[in-house]
Design a protein around this motif. Structure first.
Motif, mmCIF file in Angstrom:
data_model
loop_
_atom_site.group_PDB
_atom_site.id
_atom_site.type_symbol
_atom_site.label_atom_id
_atom_site.label_comp_id
_atom_site.label_asym_id
_atom_site.label_seq_id
_atom_site.Cartn_x
_atom_site.Cartn_y
_atom_site.Cartn_z
ATOM 1 N N SER A 1 -58.133 82.024 -8.330
ATOM 2 C CA SER A 1 -57.878 80.593 -8.152
ATOM 3 C C SER A 1 -56.383 80.300 -8.164
ATOM 4 O O SER A 1 -55.886 79.512 -7.351
ATOM 5 N N ASP B 1 -54.106 71.476 -1.282
ATOM 6 C CA ASP B 1 -55.572 71.589 -1.265
ATOM 7 C C ASP B 1 -56.191 70.312 -1.802
ATOM 8 O O ASP B 1 -55.880 69.863 -2.895
ATOM 9 N N HIS C 1 -62.277 70.497 1.927
ATOM 10 C CA HIS C 1 -62.372 71.914 2.282
ATOM 11 C C HIS C 1 -61.066 72.610 1.932
ATOM 12 O O HIS C 1 -60.262 72.902 2.818
ATOM 13 N N HIS D 1 -58.435 75.588 0.826
ATOM 14 C CA HIS D 1 -58.282 76.960 1.313
ATOM 15 C C HIS D 1 -58.239 77.961 0.163
ATOM 16 O O HIS D 1 -57.829 79.098 0.352
ATOM 17 N N GLY E 1 -62.940 78.452 -3.606
ATOM 18 C CA GLY E 1 -63.537 77.229 -3.093
ATOM 19 C C GLY E 1 -63.043 75.999 -3.840
ATOM 20 O O GLY E 1 -62.013 76.030 -4.511
#
Length: 95
Positions: A34, A42, A49, A51, A55
């Motif tokens: 992460s 993000d 969504h 990157h 997730g």
């Protein structure tokens, strides 16, 4: 404090230590992935969504860590991985 952690370590069976090690290893790897793949742009939220390799949950987790403690967040991932190695090898866990 070391006495308390040694007492807890002695109460865990080898199987329980392995479970603790496995959980810590998974948490450490997810945290590290992460953090490594985090990008400040993000988006986190419904329909986003990001990157991040983990997730949306990974993007949110990295955002929390970086905003709370900055680059020191990598220490958390390292500590989890060290705990995993210690627990799996059945060594005494010292705090």
């Amino acid at each position: 404090m070391a006495g308390a952690s040694a007492a807890v370590s002695e109460k865990l069976s080898p199987r329980q230590k392995e479970v603790v090690g496995l959980v810590a290893f998974c948490a450490g790897v997810v945290t590290l992935l992460s953090l490594v793949s985090y990008h400040p742009t993000d988006a986190v939220g419904i329909g986003a969504h990001p990157h991040n390799l983990v997730g949306p949950a990974g993007a949110a987790w990295a955002w929390v860590l970086f905003n709370a403690i900055g680059v020191s967040a990598y220490v958390i991932a390292a500590a989890l991985l060290m705990l995993a190695i210690t627990a799996i090898r059945h060594m005494e866990i010292k705090v």
